[in-house]
Enzyme design. Structure first.
Site, PDB file in Angstrom:
ATOM      1  N   CYS B 430       0.842  -1.192   0.000  1.00 48.25           N
ATOM      2  CA  CYS B 430       0.000   0.000   0.000  1.00 48.25           C
ATOM      3  C   CYS B 430       0.876   1.239   0.000  1.00 48.25           C
ATOM      4  O   CYS B 430       0.923   1.972  -0.981  1.00 48.25           O
ATOM      5  CB  CYS B 430      -0.919   0.005   1.219  1.00 48.25           C
ATOM      6  SG  CYS B 430      -2.196  -1.263   1.187  1.00 48.25           S
ATOM      7  N   GLU B 432       4.144   1.193   2.035  1.00 51.69           N
ATOM      8  CA  GLU B 432       5.230   0.853   2.930  1.00 51.69           C
ATOM      9  C   GLU B 432       6.596   1.196   2.347  1.00 51.69           C
ATOM     10  O   GLU B 432       6.908   0.842   1.217  1.00 51.69           O
ATOM     11  CB  GLU B 432       5.176  -0.635   3.278  1.00 51.69           C
ATOM     12  CG  GLU B 432       3.883  -1.067   3.957  1.00 51.69           C
ATOM     13  CD  GLU B 432       2.783  -1.475   2.968  1.00 51.69           C
ATOM     14  OE1 GLU B 432       2.187  -0.575   2.337  1.00 51.69           O
ATOM     15  OE2 GLU B 432       2.537  -2.679   2.827  1.00 51.69           O
TER      16      GLU B 432
END
Lengths: 317, 793
Positions: B430, B432
């Protein structure tokens, strides 16, 4: 020319300026305003307007006094407002509250946020603090603060104070005016204003008076006078089918815009009906129920007539 | 799009996801025959080799880039050694109306007769649940946190540039050198390292076998083809697969194929989270692209066709479906492969190039949910690339998401990485942050912040079940001040983080000892040099993350309690808790007051924002820098994927006016609909959290199409994003769609099948989402342009 404005307006009032630019009545502050000048801006709406346009999108801005606005959709019929109203009438129905003094008790009591006070007294410092919140966004985008209304020149000392404060803080400024103001008041803010958004509502004397409540002459005169002393003016015209979009009026406005100095561009704003529900929230009748927005093709026709005068035209903000 | 691309794309879209038992059968065969013969790493490597030797090889019509994880596109294998589906799971997967995976009778039979009998009790998931404490179990069941590694292996991993410079044969040489350098007399771990290195060499062999089998099949196809014009494709494929990944790629086609074989090997070896990602694809491909054009072996059109064929490959690979309760809930095919565009070069120069633009055009044209793409926007990235990205974003697919490349570097420097490694890093999954090719940055589980407050309000008892869960921090009425309440929250937080991390430490060590990933270790520096597995601290950097969910809801709850109970003294806290326990039944006026009259995070209002900051800093103090078992540290991330819906469903009514069961806020976004002052205020609020102390903070914005309708609108959104990044914002993504359109899609899903929306750190087909999630997306505030003469606020 400018003298005419002062005489014919009949409103010399600056309603309630307290002290030298100290405070005034603000009815809204809108962040990420992207249609009120270049870049990302914060628009400060000052309350009070000498015009009463039938299509007004912010009818709550017209009166110089604070007013209660009711958003019926949010009302949960809990009755808290009725309990606290000193006049005994602050019910959910927006249409009829003749004894309302806008004391604000019902606004404070409403749990659902269905009642809003349109208009609150704010000091220059308070407004500036709000405007400064998005400073980084202005710097990044070439934006700044826009003062609109109502008619910001309806509170000339307050507006002057606000512009001065922005200047001191290094913020670019824009003033969105209907042009119906004493020339001296307008002239006074010229050195403090980076951009004027100058609204024209039509060029037909009779129609203008009928639909806005004031004559068009002083507005047109002020534009000529302003163009002589300021070089960054954007003309904004709401295009109202059947009211101001006939060839004669369009050409007259275009001719003026082209001949007045300082006009950099013309924004044509298609009429739309957002004002309807606001009139309702105020309990007022909307007089253009049957007027349909102009088609995109019609907007292009009008734009073309302006372009024929050598003007830079944009449809929309 | 060429006709070939159109056919490949259509075939990919039309293929229906199904479960393939092939991998499960091969792995089970191997384990049954070889149990006890090898060390764990060699066992893993040999079972991977067995898979590559025996799995079905697929060569599809029109394909340029070849290789499938399963026997055919969208045939998804299972990983029973990690997590063994029950017959019920398979039934649910087959019959659920959304994100369905077809399960054949044959698959059910083989599971019933062979897979389940062997793996039940042996699968790592079963062993993990045996190993964790009762306290962990209770907190997990109550919805305090989730656990990533109970279903899938540690992943979240991204490749750097090494496979474009080296082939498997080069890696095997490095492995042999490392074996030769082992200090048998001085190093007590020498044997373990030798086993690990040997496993890595076998894993390289597995990848070589896999490629060779493709080359052989392609050559056979070419030989069988009577029409010489139709021989060109399979002959080319055979040549490419003979060269890579054995040796370094020489051209654009080989570079893409080499990555794709590595990708497949990583996701076949284990089912690591977030699949696998190519990282800075535009930077890696650039030398091949320019050389190909210069030599006349490549044209922009042929490069584009190859890249599009590459994109189709990602879309052919839906996520491996989960098991247990989540089989019914987990609603996405997306496996979170994410391509980075732009960013920085290791010397600090702008990393964007002509391929960045080419990929954006492809994203726009292909309109696929996989792979995700993101723009790493640094101060040095030209505005032209940002504008190009916005032109794609405004179509409403939710791609690409936008990241602050400079902040991503700073986050990593703070963690002690070298400047060069930080710049070669970027973002995956997502949002990170990681050092690509050099780090195991492991997500360990979502953490329900609002549930923690609920326990603090209930003296450590879960009001939903009546079970005592946390420490006794005192009944609500015992708090004399807001600080007392916050201290109780802090005590509960500390307790559950301890519980969570004790579980994490257990699971990390179990993966290190029982489930090594030798192939992934080959691709990750410095596993070869250290003779250590990716799952055991072999990577140069090792960070373990906890993903916190609901900071917006938490801030609003705290603000409402502080204002109502402690400042205005309008209500006793005990009475407030009673109203919450009754889900505001008969207390609608009170609930309305909380919803509409209390300060809300997301409005640049410090009364709420300062509490978000206070809670956030508490998280950082509790988590950041605690040691994990791999020589690295625990860190904070702020992202939800879809867990905010699940966490909301197990959390009762709260003082922000949220009713029991409703979703929490997601990422660092404000509570859905609570932000009333436009996007600049949201950005200001969000940037008050110090993103540089995280490994990623996710912000969702929903915009109406009007805001991006013309160049002027896009320019302003570009400035908006630049300003957010100037304030150290980590990430933002835009959903450009009207709530009205979404409601229409709910009413007529058939007519809106292709509607892609941004969910959390990824995009998905709106009609595939659960109703609650659909409603939640609709309720996220839609920022509209302020009309020229004013509009309703």
């Amino acid at each position: 020319m400018a003298e005419t404005a002062r005489n014919s307006s009949g409103t010399t009032a600056s309603p309630s300026d307290a002290g030298p630019g100290g405070s005034g009545i603000v009815f809204d502050i809108q962040r990420y305003a992207v249609h009120d000048g270049p870049g990302i801006r914060t628009t400060v709406f000052l309350k009070g307007c000498p015009l009463d346009c039938w299509w007004c999108h912010n009818p709550e801005s017209q009166s110089a006094q604070p007013q209660i606005v009711v958003m019926e959709g949010r009302c949960v019929r809990c009755g808290e407002c009725v309990k606290v109203c000193p006049q005994g009438e602050a019910g959910a129905a927006a249409a009829d509250r003749p004894r309302c003094t806008a004391c604000g008790a019902c606004v404070a009591a409403c749990p659902a946020g269905a009642r809003r006070m349109a208009g609150a007294r704010m000091t220059v410092e308070e407004v500036l603090a709000e405007v400064l919140k998005d400073r980084l966004f202005y710097e990044e985008s070439g934006g700044g603060a826009t003062f609109s209304g109502g008619e910001p020149l309806f509170q000339p000392q307050f507006l002057h104070g606000l512009l001065q404060a922005c200047r001191s803080a290094g913020l670019p400024t824009a003033v969105d005016t209907c042009g119906f103001a004493p020339w001296d008041d307008l002239r006074a803010v010229v050195p403090l204003t980076d951009l004027f958004l100058y609204d024209l509502k039509g060029a037909d004397e009779q129609s203008h008076a009928h639909h806005t409540g004031v004559p068009s002459g002083p507005i047109l005169d002020n534009l000529r006078a302003l163009g002589a002393v300021h070089d960054n003016i954007w003309i904004r015209i709401p295009v109202l089918p059947g009211i101001n979009d006939d060839d004669a009026q369009v050409d007259a406005m275009a001719r003026l815009a082209a001949s007045a100095g300082g006009v950099r561009r013309v924004n044509l704003l298609p009429y739309h009906k957002t004002g309807v529900h606001k009139f309702r929230q105020l309990g007022r009748a909307y007089r253009l129920e049957r007027l349909a927005p102009p088609s995109p093709e019609r907007m292009e026709d009008v734009a073309a007539r302006f372009r024929a005068f050598g003007l830079r035209v944009r449809v929309g903000g | 799009m060429t006709e070939r691309t159109a056919r490949l794309r259509r075939a990919s879209l039309e293929a229906a996801p199904a479960i393939s038992p092939e991998r499960a059968v091969l792995v089970t065969d191997f384990y049954q025959a070889n149990e006890g013969r090898y060390s764990a790493p060699v066992m893993r490597a040999r079972s991977f080799l067995h898979l590559c030797e025996h799995k079905t090889i697929y060569l599809g019509e029109d394909e340029l880039i070849v290789g499938e994880r399963g026997p055919r596109p969208k045939a998804v294998p299972t990983y029973p050694e990690l997590t063994c589906h029950s017959l019920d799971d398979l039934r649910i997967l087959h019959s659920r109306p959304k994100t369905r995976y077809a399960v054949s009778d044959e698959c059910v039979k083989v599971y019933q007769e062979r897979i389940i009998p062997y793996w039940r009790g042996r699968s790592l998931r079963d062993r993990i649940f045996e190993a964790v404490s009762a306290e962990w179990r209770a907190a997990y069941d109550a919805g305090l946190f989730t656990e990533f590694m109970e279903q899938r292996a540690p992943g979240h991993t991204v490749l750097d540039d090494k496979i474009y410079r080296k082939g498997m044969e080069d890696f095997q040489r490095e492995i042999a050198e490392a074996v030769a350098a082992l200090d048998w007399l001085g190093d007590p771990e020498a044997w373990a390292k030798r086993e690990q290195l040997q496993a890595m060499a076998i894993a390289c062999d597995a990848a070589l076998v896999f490629a060779r089998r493709h080359a052989d099949l392609a050559r056979a196809r070419a030989a069988a083809e009577s029409d010489p014009r139709r021989r060109a494709d399979p002959e080319k494929i055979a040549d490419v697969c003979t060269r890579v990944p054995a040796r370094a790629p020489r051209d654009f086609h080989e570079a893409l194929q080499s990555y794709w074989f590595c990708h497949l090997a990583v996701i076949t070896e284990l089912n690591g989270w977030d699949s696998f990602s190519p990282g800075h694809l535009d930077q890696h491909l650039l030398p091949f692209y320019r050389r190909g054009l210069a030599e006349g072996t490549l044209t922009p059109e042929s490069a584009r066709e190859l890249l599009e064929a590459f994109f189709v490959k990602f879309n052919n690979h839906p996520a491996p479906p989960k098991v247990g309760v989540t089989a019914a809930e987990s609603g996405t095919y997306t496996d979170f492969a994410n391509i980075n565009l732009g960013g920085l070069l290791t010397d600090g120069a702008d990393g964007s190039n002509e391929i960045s633009h080419l990929v954006l055009d492809i994203v726009d044209e292909m309109h696929l949910v996989q792979p995700s793409t993101n723009l790493q926007l640094s101060r040095k990235t030209p505005d032209a690339l940002l504008t190009h990205a916005l032109r794609v974003i405004r179509k409403g697919y939710g791609f690409p998401s936008l990241f602050n490349a400079d902040a991503v570097v700073e986050e990593q420097l703070r963690q002690g990485k070298s400047l060069e490694d930080a710049r070669a890093g970027g973002c995956s999954g997502c949002v990170e942050t990681g050092a690509f090719g050099k780090e195991a940055y492991i997500l360990t589980g979502y953490f329900n912040l609002v549930k923690v407050l609920e326990l603090a309000l209930h003296d450590g008892v879960d009001p939903r079940t009546g079970r005592p869960l946390g420490p006794r921090t005192g009944p609500a009425d015992s708090f004399a001040s807001f600080d007392d309440l916050f201290a109780a929250f802090r005590a509960q937080l500390h307790h559950f983080l301890d519980v969570k991390m004790r579980g994490n430490q257990t699971i990390e060590q179990m993966y290190a000892r029982l489930m090594p990933a030798p192939f992934l270790s080959v691709l990750t520096d410095d596993c070869i040099r250290k003779g250590k597995d990716y799952n055991a601290g072999g990577a140069r950097y090792n960070n373990s993350y906890i993903q916190f969910v609901g900071i917006g809801s938490l801030a609003d709850c705290l603000a409402a309690v502080r204002q109502t109970v402690f400042d205005e003294k309008a209500l006793r806290l005990g009475d407030l808790v009673k109203a919450l326990d009754a889900d505001f039944e008969g207390q609608e006026v009170l609930r309305q007051r909380f919803v509409h009259r209390a300060s809300k995070y997301g409005n640049d209002d410090d009364r709420a924002d300062a509490l978000a900051v206070r809670a956030f800093e508490a998280l950082v103090e509790e988590v950041d820098g605690r040691p994990n078992t791999k020589g690295g540290h625990y860190r904070v991330e702020m992202l939800p994927t879809t867990s905010h819906v699940y966490f909301g469903s197990v959390t009762g009514a709260m003082p922000d006016g949220r009713r029991a069961g409703a979703p929490l806020s997601e990422g660092i976004s404000p509570v859905q609909g609570a932000d009333r002052h436009g996007p600049t205020a949201v950005f200001k609020s969000a940037a008050k959290l110090d993103h540089l102390k995280t490994g990623g903070a996710l912000l969702n914005m929903k915009f109406t199409p009007a805001l991006l309708a013309d160049e002027d609108g896009m320019e302003k959104v570009a400035r908006l994003v630049r300003t957010y990044f100037r304030m150290d914002g980590h990430h933002v993504q835009f959903n450009v769609v009207r709530a009205e359109t979404l409601r229409k899609a709910q009413a007529e899903p058939e007519a809106h099948r292709d509607l892609i929306v941004r969910v959390a750190g990824y995009s998905d087909y709106f009609c595939d989402l659960a109703r609650e999630l659909q409603d939640e997306i609709i309720s996220r505030t839609e920022h509209a342009a302020f009309q020229p003469a004013g509009d309703a606020p």
